[in-house]
Motif scaffolding. Structure first.
Motif, PDB file in Angstrom:
ATOM      1  N   TYR A 110       1.122  -4.320   7.613  1.00  0.00           N
ATOM      2  CA  TYR A 110       0.781  -3.776   6.423  1.00  0.00           C
ATOM      3  C   TYR A 110       1.570  -2.763   5.601  1.00  0.00           C
ATOM      4  O   TYR A 110       1.751  -2.512   4.279  1.00  0.00           O
ATOM      5  CB  TYR A 110      -0.745  -3.089   6.508  1.00  0.00           C
ATOM      6  CG  TYR A 110      -1.852  -4.292   6.587  1.00  0.00           C
ATOM      7  CD1 TYR A 110      -2.153  -4.848   5.466  1.00  0.00           C
ATOM      8  CD2 TYR A 110      -2.398  -4.585   7.724  1.00  0.00           C
ATOM      9  CE1 TYR A 110      -3.276  -5.759   5.740  1.00  0.00           C
ATOM     10  CE2 TYR A 110      -3.319  -5.657   7.932  1.00  0.00           C
ATOM     11  CZ  TYR A 110      -3.714  -6.334   6.730  1.00  0.00           C
ATOM     12  OH  TYR A 110      -4.718  -7.294   6.875  1.00  0.00           O
ATOM     13  N   TYR A 111       2.383  -2.125   6.642  1.00  0.00           N
ATOM     14  CA  TYR A 111       3.470  -1.284   5.880  1.00  0.00           C
ATOM     15  C   TYR A 111       4.525  -2.080   5.261  1.00  0.00           C
ATOM     16  O   TYR A 111       4.985  -1.917   4.358  1.00  0.00           O
ATOM     17  CB  TYR A 111       4.297  -0.516   7.204  1.00  0.00           C
ATOM     18  CG  TYR A 111       3.832   0.612   7.290  1.00  0.00           C
ATOM     19  CD1 TYR A 111       3.355   1.575   6.391  1.00  0.00           C
ATOM     20  CD2 TYR A 111       3.810   1.326   8.794  1.00  0.00           C
ATOM     21  CE1 TYR A 111       2.846   2.952   6.950  1.00  0.00           C
ATOM     22  CE2 TYR A 111       3.156   2.571   9.002  1.00  0.00           C
ATOM     23  CZ  TYR A 111       2.700   3.242   8.243  1.00  0.00           C
ATOM     24  OH  TYR A 111       2.364   4.677   8.421  1.00  0.00           O
ATOM     25  N   ALA A 112       4.703  -3.328   5.991  1.00  0.00           N
ATOM     26  CA  ALA A 112       5.762  -4.447   5.285  1.00  0.00           C
ATOM     27  C   ALA A 112       5.269  -4.796   4.088  1.00  0.00           C
ATOM     28  O   ALA A 112       6.162  -5.282   2.961  1.00  0.00           O
ATOM     29  CB  ALA A 112       6.126  -5.238   6.307  1.00  0.00           C
ATOM     30  N   ASP A 113       3.944  -5.217   4.002  1.00  0.00           N
ATOM     31  CA  ASP A 113       3.242  -5.960   2.767  1.00  0.00           C
ATOM     32  C   ASP A 113       1.856  -5.408   2.547  1.00  0.00           C
ATOM     33  O   ASP A 113       0.836  -5.528   2.817  1.00  0.00           O
ATOM     34  CB  ASP A 113       2.768  -7.216   3.123  1.00  0.00           C
ATOM     35  CG  ASP A 113       2.470  -8.030   2.107  1.00  0.00           C
ATOM     36  OD1 ASP A 113       2.385  -7.466   0.727  1.00  0.00           O
ATOM     37  OD2 ASP A 113       2.051  -9.209   1.899  1.00  0.00           O
ATOM     38  N   PRO A 114       1.970  -4.096   1.717  1.00  0.00           N
ATOM     39  CA  PRO A 114       0.674  -3.198   1.329  1.00  0.00           C
ATOM     40  C   PRO A 114      -0.110  -4.194   0.877  1.00  0.00           C
ATOM     41  O   PRO A 114      -1.660  -3.663   0.928  1.00  0.00           O
ATOM     42  CB  PRO A 114       1.305  -2.078   0.500  1.00  0.00           C
ATOM     43  CG  PRO A 114       2.662  -2.220   0.929  1.00  0.00           C
ATOM     44  CD  PRO A 114       3.220  -3.457   1.141  1.00  0.00           C
ATOM     45  N   ASP A 115       0.141  -5.370   0.071  1.00  0.00           N
ATOM     46  CA  ASP A 115      -0.856  -5.984  -0.657  1.00  0.00           C
ATOM     47  C   ASP A 115      -1.288  -7.059   0.034  1.00  0.00           C
ATOM     48  O   ASP A 115      -2.236  -7.704  -0.492  1.00  0.00           O
ATOM     49  CB  ASP A 115       0.041  -6.427  -1.970  1.00  0.00           C
ATOM     50  CG  ASP A 115       0.228  -5.428  -3.015  1.00  0.00           C
ATOM     51  OD1 ASP A 115      -0.544  -4.441  -3.045  1.00  0.00           O
ATOM     52  OD2 ASP A 115       1.276  -5.468  -3.534  1.00  0.00           O
TER      53      ASP A 115
END
Length: 244
Positions: A110-115
């Motif tokens: 989720y750091y890499a893709d917050p959305d």
């Protein structure tokens, strides 16, 4: 109550800064929501079943124990909801819902893709249970016999109970004398059994008034009274304490 969780009455701490906003960052609202959902989904509550895999008990006391278990030096490094996040994460790991390694891996995702979309299975039923919990609440008041009850005006001595995991007794009131201001009707339980600390089962609760000069001799402002709501496990009639 360990040192970092009640600093009242301690001298030489330097300037104190208090954040007045309830939520400082948007993510903090989600942490509050997770905590609320965990309380609503706790297995001891007689609420409609949901598809949630959460089947253990989580209360305000569990949240507080998680915060109070933090090393004092680490405690002061983190903001309010960061402590909540640590306590909740530790609980999920302790109860076997997730491993520390799995949690770290998901954090990186989720750091890499917050959305990235969050899991949503059974969300509607879970939401309904949470709403019902918020509407109905979970009152600590119990309609049970309470035995002898102190009276308004009684002088009381505040015990210095042993603290293992959690307590509701501020450190600066221990071994002090106060006066019963209010006797609350009924008996009140606590969210968990605190062991040697003495609370958990239903018992009377009193509002006790303290003279600041009793609490901080020679170092208190005049013309005010300090009030504390205390479980009966924490108080003794002053004459009984003197005779002991």
């Amino acid at each position: 109550m360990k040192l970092q969780h009640h600093l009242g009455g301690l001298e030489g701490l330097g300037p104190v800064w208090t954040e007045t906003r309830v939520f400082v960052e948007p993510w903090e609202t989600r942490i509050f929501g997770i905590h609320t959902a965990m309380m609503a989904l706790s297995s001891q509550l007689p609420l409609p079943a949901t598809p949630s895999a959460f089947d253990t008990i989580w209360t305000w006391a569990d949240l507080r124990k998680g915060a109070e278990g933090i090393n004092p030096f680490d405690y002061f490094k983190y903001r309010y909801y960061e402590k909540w996040l640590g306590g909740i994460s530790g609980y999920f790991i302790e109860k076997g819902y997730i491993t520390a390694e799995e949690l770290d891996a998901l954090t990186e995702v989720y750091y890499a893709d917050p959305d990235k979309a969050l899991p949503g299975g059974g969300a509607a039923a879970i939401d309904e249970r949470i709403i019902q919990y918020l509407v109905e609440g979970d009152s600590p008041k119990r309609d049970v016999p309470v035995g002898d009850v102190l009276s308004v005006g009684d002088k009381v001595f505040i015990k210095n109970v042993p603290t293992i995991e959690h307590t509701r007794l501020p450190g600066f009131l221990r071994n002090k004398v106060g006066t019963v201001e209010t006797v609350y009707e009924g008996a009140y339980t606590y969210l968990c059994d605190t062991g040697p600390d003495g609370i958990g089962t239903p018992m009377p609760v009193y509002c006790v008034a303290f003279d600041p000069q009793e609490l901080w001799p020679g170092n208190a402002e005049a013309n005010f009274i300090l009030y504390a709501d205390l479980y009966s496990a924490y108080v003794l009639p002053a004459d009984v304490a003197e005779a002991a």
